[in-house]
Design a protein around this motif. Structure first.
Motif, PDB file in Angstrom:
ATOM      1  N   ILE A 373      25.500  -5.811  38.300  1.00  0.00           N
ATOM      2  CA  ILE A 373      25.750  -4.436  38.613  1.00  0.00           C
ATOM      3  C   ILE A 373      26.285  -3.489  37.466  1.00  0.00           C
ATOM      4  CG2 ILE A 373      27.283  -2.850  40.093  1.00  0.00           C
ATOM      5  CD1 ILE A 373      27.801  -5.080  42.145  1.00  0.00           C
ATOM      6  N   GLU A 374      27.147  -4.269  36.523  1.00  0.00           N
ATOM      7  CA  GLU A 374      27.409  -3.616  35.330  1.00  0.00           C
ATOM      8  C   GLU A 374      26.280  -3.234  34.152  1.00  0.00           C
ATOM      9  OE1 GLU A 374      32.298  -4.959  35.163  1.00  0.00           O
ATOM     10  OE2 GLU A 374      30.610  -6.403  34.186  1.00  0.00           O
ATOM     11  N   LYS A 375      25.592  -4.054  34.185  1.00  0.00           N
ATOM     12  CA  LYS A 375      24.369  -4.137  33.363  1.00  0.00           C
ATOM     13  C   LYS A 375      23.296  -3.042  33.801  1.00  0.00           C
ATOM     14  CE  LYS A 375      25.687  -6.756  30.231  1.00  0.00           C
ATOM     15  NZ  LYS A 375      26.163  -6.163  28.706  1.00  0.00           N
ATOM     16  N   THR A 376      23.414  -2.965  35.113  1.00  0.00           N
ATOM     17  CA  THR A 376      22.528  -1.986  35.884  1.00  0.00           C
ATOM     18  C   THR A 376      23.092  -0.610  35.322  1.00  0.00           C
ATOM     19  OG1 THR A 376      22.050  -3.322  37.622  1.00  0.00           O
ATOM     20  CG2 THR A 376      21.769  -1.110  37.974  1.00  0.00           C
ATOM     21  N   ILE A 377      24.199  -0.529  35.490  1.00  0.00           N
ATOM     22  CA  ILE A 377      25.013   1.068  34.949  1.00  0.00           C
ATOM     23  C   ILE A 377      24.702   1.164  33.793  1.00  0.00           C
ATOM     24  CG2 ILE A 377      27.143   2.117  35.053  1.00  0.00           C
ATOM     25  CD1 ILE A 377      27.857   0.537  37.654  1.00  0.00           C
ATOM     26  N   GLU A 378      24.909   0.330  32.692  1.00  0.00           N
ATOM     27  CA  GLU A 378      24.802   0.443  31.422  1.00  0.00           C
ATOM     28  C   GLU A 378      23.552   0.843  30.862  1.00  0.00           C
ATOM     29  OE1 GLU A 378      26.077  -3.045  28.966  1.00  0.00           O
ATOM     30  OE2 GLU A 378      28.160  -3.159  30.311  1.00  0.00           O
ATOM     31  N   MET A 379      22.496   0.438  31.802  1.00  0.00           N
ATOM     32  CA  MET A 379      21.150   0.564  31.430  1.00  0.00           C
ATOM     33  C   MET A 379      20.727   2.193  31.912  1.00  0.00           C
ATOM     34  SD  MET A 379      19.014  -2.875  32.584  1.00  0.00           S
ATOM     35  CE  MET A 379      19.564  -4.247  31.830  1.00  0.00           C
ATOM     36  N   GLY A 380      21.588   2.909  32.713  1.00  0.00           N
ATOM     37  CA  GLY A 380      21.674   4.109  32.824  1.00  0.00           C
ATOM     38  C   GLY A 380      21.052   4.383  34.420  1.00  0.00           C
ATOM     39  N   PHE A 381      21.079   3.406  35.297  1.00  0.00           N
ATOM     40  CA  PHE A 381      20.328   3.448  36.720  1.00  0.00           C
ATOM     41  C   PHE A 381      21.616   3.899  37.355  1.00  0.00           C
ATOM     42  CE2 PHE A 381      17.779  -0.069  34.856  1.00  0.00           C
ATOM     43  CZ  PHE A 381      16.447   0.614  35.232  1.00  0.00           C
ATOM     44  N   ASN A 382      21.467   4.689  38.443  1.00  0.00           N
ATOM     45  CA  ASN A 382      22.299   5.197  39.446  1.00  0.00           C
ATOM     46  C   ASN A 382      22.196   4.584  40.837  1.00  0.00           C
ATOM     47  OD1 ASN A 382      20.399   6.667  40.560  1.00  0.00           O
ATOM     48  ND2 ASN A 382      21.478   8.658  39.944  1.00  0.00           N
ATOM     49  N   MET A 383      21.318   3.866  41.044  1.00  0.00           N
ATOM     50  CA  MET A 383      20.978   3.397  42.502  1.00  0.00           C
ATOM     51  C   MET A 383      20.639   1.778  42.280  1.00  0.00           C
ATOM     52  SD  MET A 383      17.970   2.951  44.203  1.00  0.00           S
ATOM     53  CE  MET A 383      16.790   4.126  44.144  1.00  0.00           C
ATOM     54  N   ILE A 384      20.771   1.261  43.201  1.00  0.00           N
ATOM     55  CA  ILE A 384      19.959  -0.335  43.597  1.00  0.00           C
ATOM     56  C   ILE A 384      19.544  -0.439  44.848  1.00  0.00           C
ATOM     57  CG2 ILE A 384      20.708  -2.577  43.736  1.00  0.00           C
ATOM     58  CD1 ILE A 384      22.751  -2.391  41.674  1.00  0.00           C
ATOM     59  N   VAL A 610      19.262 -13.214  28.312  1.00  0.00           N
ATOM     60  CA  VAL A 610      18.376 -12.403  27.567  1.00  0.00           C
ATOM     61  C   VAL A 610      17.894 -10.856  28.164  1.00  0.00           C
ATOM     62  CG1 VAL A 610      16.105 -11.814  26.381  1.00  0.00           C
ATOM     63  CG2 VAL A 610      17.303 -14.312  26.483  1.00  0.00           C
ATOM     64  N   ILE A 611      18.318  -9.737  27.738  1.00  0.00           N
ATOM     65  CA  ILE A 611      17.863  -8.494  28.279  1.00  0.00           C
ATOM     66  C   ILE A 611      16.940  -8.232  27.524  1.00  0.00           C
ATOM     67  CG2 ILE A 611      18.681  -6.124  28.509  1.00  0.00           C
ATOM     68  CD1 ILE A 611      21.698  -7.104  28.756  1.00  0.00           C
ATOM     69  N   LYS A 612      15.683  -7.796  28.145  1.00  0.00           N
ATOM     70  CA  LYS A 612      14.526  -7.905  27.353  1.00  0.00           C
ATOM     71  C   LYS A 612      14.196  -5.998  26.772  1.00  0.00           C
ATOM     72  CE  LYS A 612      12.404 -10.704  30.963  1.00  0.00           C
ATOM     73  NZ  LYS A 612      11.112 -10.929  31.873  1.00  0.00           N
ATOM     74  N   PHE A 613      15.044  -5.222  27.013  1.00  0.00           N
ATOM     75  CA  PHE A 613      15.228  -4.158  26.550  1.00  0.00           C
ATOM     76  C   PHE A 613      16.367  -3.597  25.815  1.00  0.00           C
ATOM     77  CE2 PHE A 613      12.604  -4.182  30.299  1.00  0.00           C
ATOM     78  CZ  PHE A 613      11.326  -3.161  29.980  1.00  0.00           C
ATOM     79  N   ASP A 614      16.200  -2.646  25.021  1.00  0.00           N
ATOM     80  CA  ASP A 614      17.239  -2.015  24.411  1.00  0.00           C
ATOM     81  C   ASP A 614      18.455  -1.122  25.025  1.00  0.00           C
ATOM     82  OD1 ASP A 614      16.916  -3.273  21.773  1.00  0.00           O
ATOM     83  OD2 ASP A 614      15.444  -1.834  21.374  1.00  0.00           O
ATOM     84  N   ILE A 615      19.220  -1.512  25.478  1.00  0.00           N
ATOM     85  CA  ILE A 615      20.088  -0.779  26.461  1.00  0.00           C
ATOM     86  C   ILE A 615      20.316   0.615  26.163  1.00  0.00           C
ATOM     87  CG2 ILE A 615      22.348  -0.589  27.684  1.00  0.00           C
ATOM     88  CD1 ILE A 615      22.255  -3.612  27.901  1.00  0.00           C
TER      89      ILE A 615
END
Length: 634
Positions: A373-384, A610-615
């Motif tokens: 959840i926290e990584k999803t937010i850090e990546m700039g998503f607002n929904m799951i 591994v996170i495949k993108f630059d956050i």
């Protein structure tokens, strides 16, 4: 829009065939072992998360029901005896070895790693010691989730049978307790996986492509809770932003005449609303001041429920809620938009399947669960979009607390539908003719899931069906869902198996899936009656050596060999979505949060190492989507 992207999407599917509430266990009773993981060692697995390697938090000792908190509880997770016998053989005389609850028997974290199947049954046994302090009231035995059919025995006597792999259930075991401290709990589980009609999500006995390892048995926390003779059984708070009030409901078990429920609502410790109702009745509490919940400001009200007889408090639970509204409204071009708190907010998030290489359905720990959840937010998503799976209650609590909008799927089952092409319709498939038993199983579990999750205001969309998987009686199911919960929107058929009433599609949303590019239905045709969303797209894959489920033959919708190539294509997808938002698109779902087994379409690897993108790059791209201006009014 042209028909070509939609046809490609359908062909793709044919090809693949488809607060921070953390309460420690109280010393009301004690387990046989003070540390049920004292002798446990994580078994070797081909792919493990860091949390499993550390071996911390595997007991899932956080309080398992954040929507209704009492101070005393006993966590029964840990090592139980287990046996696998042929179906119908009866309770075992001897057990094979130890299994670690709450991890499914097929998972490595269970310590077993064995399959079961429709011809066998999985048996559990544990002994617990209960102090006399529990005997003053009633004793409840809770199961977060058991997949699929479970039968519970306490001290050799049957307590009950539950059928449903995703909803929590409880038994009052007071009358089954024997004299003395030691008590025996036995659980029988039968799960036919994809050989049965029951909801099972992505589970299949022979995993391949987008279908994964079966999950059998206890996969969420088992716990005991002492309660008074009359006690609060459930609570529900439904926000009404336009009226600045909460609709309140509290069910009381063994209620007696004259008992009342007192409810007090607090904002940062200050009382802002109060009411008193008859036990089991409904009422409304007007708030003195309103602060809305949103991804930018996920404000939560604290709520205290007391069951009272005169001036005496019999039972007390702590809860919380949020003041938010999800709705639709037409923009200045007459196109329906998805609104949050009466304002347009573009919703963008990943398809989140919630699988783990070591725990399968169960995250290794709460820390691991929170990481996604926290990584999803850090990546700039607002929904799951929680895809064909249900999570433990604390997952939704963290979404409430951190400000993530959630679309909740019903786990699918009983497949057998076929896709068709129909002129003028974005997607269409046949409806499944299910047996009475199959329909009943679906309806019962869908209602139970909605009841269990209705508290969590981060959930803004219910999704009864995905891509025609077991889809049946769509109009009936959609309309029932809309009527049962008027506080959320209903996406009747994510992916295109739409049912028409004349020229109108049933449900609130028209949802298209397309890989890899971002497209949408023609707003001039569909946007007048429905909200337009892109329910799945992307699926950009990249295997990362040393972090895949298998060494070769991994699968993706479109594969890349480097981060730079992957990120470049993703940026192109985001840029192509901006004119779609301007023309009527209200939301989009990118596939997917993590790799899952042989699927390598994740933003992260399956082991989350591994996170495949630059956050920062992702966040900057996503911020552009939220800044698109949409006009309202004439």
């Amino acid at each position: 829009m042209t028909r070509k992207p939609i046809l490609l999407s359908l062909l793709t599917y044919l090809i693949i065939f488809l607060n921070a509430v953390t309460v420690q266990a109280q010393s009301i009773g004690e387990l046989v072992s003070e540390d049920p993981f004292a002798d446990f060692q994580t078994p070797l697995n081909k792919l493990q998360t860091t949390w499993a390697e550390k071996g911390e938090g595997l007991n899932h000792d956080y309080y398992p029901r954040p929507q209704m908190v009492r101070s005393g509880w006993i966590n029964l997770n840990g090592q139980w005896d287990y046996a696998i016998l042929r179906k119908g053989e009866g309770m075992p005389h001897e057990y094979d070895s130890k299994i670690t609850v709450p991890f499914a028997v097929e998972s490595s974290l269970s310590g077993v790693g064995r399959s079961v199947g429709k011809e066998a049954e999985l048996w559990y046994r544990t002994n617990i010691k209960i102090d006399n302090k529990l005997r003053n009231g009633n004793v409840l035995l809770h199961f977060g989730a058991v997949d699929w059919e479970s039968e519970v025995f306490v001290n050799g006597k049957q307590v009950g049978i539950h059928r449903g792999g995703y909803d929590p259930f409880s038994y009052d075991i007071t009358d089954f307790l024997i004299s003395g401290a030691e008590q025996e709990i036995v659980v029988r589980v039968w799960d036919p996986s994809d050989d049965g009609p029951q909801p099972r999500g992505k589970q299949v006995k022979e995993p391949h492509a987008i279908w994964y390892t079966p999950v059998t048995g206890i996969w969420q926390t088992v716990w005991i809770e002492p309660v008074p003779k009359s006690y609060i059984q459930s609570v529900r708070l439904e926000p009404n932003l336009d009226q600045s009030e909460f609709k309140i409901q509290a069910d009381v078990k063994h209620a007696k005449s004259g008992q009342k429920i007192e409810v007090v609502v607090f904002a940062e410790g200050v009382e802002v609303g109060k009411g008193e109702f008859g036990a089991g009745s409904e009422g409304n509490i007007k708030l003195a001041s309103v602060r809305t919940w949103s991804p930018e400001d996920p404000f939560l009200y604290d709520v205290k429920f007391k069951l009272k007889s005169g001036n005496k408090t019999l039972d007390e639970v702590k809860s919380y809620s949020a003041m938010r509204k999800i709705s639709m409204a037409k923009d200045s071009n007459g196109i329906n938009r998805m609104m949050l708190n009466n304002e347009f907010v573009f919703q963008y998030g990943p398809l989140d399947q919630g699988w783990w290489p070591d725990g399968l359905y169960t995250a290794p720990s709460e820390e691991a669960m929170l990481f996604d959840i926290e990584k999803t937010i850090e990546m700039g998503f607002n929904m799951i979009r929680k895809h064909v799976k249900v999570e433990p209650a604390n997952w939704y609590y963290h979404c409430d607390r951190l400000g993530v909008l959630v679309w909740q799927d019903m786990p699918n089952g009983d497949h057998g539908n076929n896709w068709e092409s129909r002129p003028g319709i974005a997607g269409y498939g046949t409806e499944k003719e299910r047996t009475v038993e199959s329909e009943t199983i679906y309806k019962n579990e869908w209602k139970a899931i909605m009841d269990a999750l209705g508290h969590f205001q981060s959930i803004v969309v219910w999704v009864p069906f995905n891509e025609a998987w077991g889809q049946f009686k769509t109009k009936e199911i959609t309309e029932w869902t809309q009527a049962y919960d008027k506080s959320r929107l209903v996406n009747s058929a994510s992916g295109g198996n739409f049912v028409m009433e004349g020229s109108k599609i049933t449900g609130d949303i028209i949802d298209l899936h397309n890989y890899p590019n971002a497209v949408m239905p023609d707003p001039g045709i569909y946007g007048k009656d429905q909200i337009i969303v892109l329910g799945e797209f992307g699926g950009l894959g990249m295997p990362v050596s040393g972090h895949t489920w298998q060494e070769k033959d991994n699968w993706g919708y479109q594969s890349f060999s480097s981060k730079s190539e992957l990120q470049k294509k993703y940026g192109e997808l985001i840029e192509s979505m901006i004119p779609l938002i301007e023309n009527g698109l209200s939301a989009a779902v990118y596939t997917q949060t993590t790799d899952v087994e042989i699927e390598i379409n994740g933003l992260m690897t399956y082991d989350r190492k591994v996170i495949k993108f630059d956050i920062p790059v992702l966040k900057a791209l996503h911020d552009r989507l939220y800044s698109v201006k949409v006009g309202f009014g004439k």
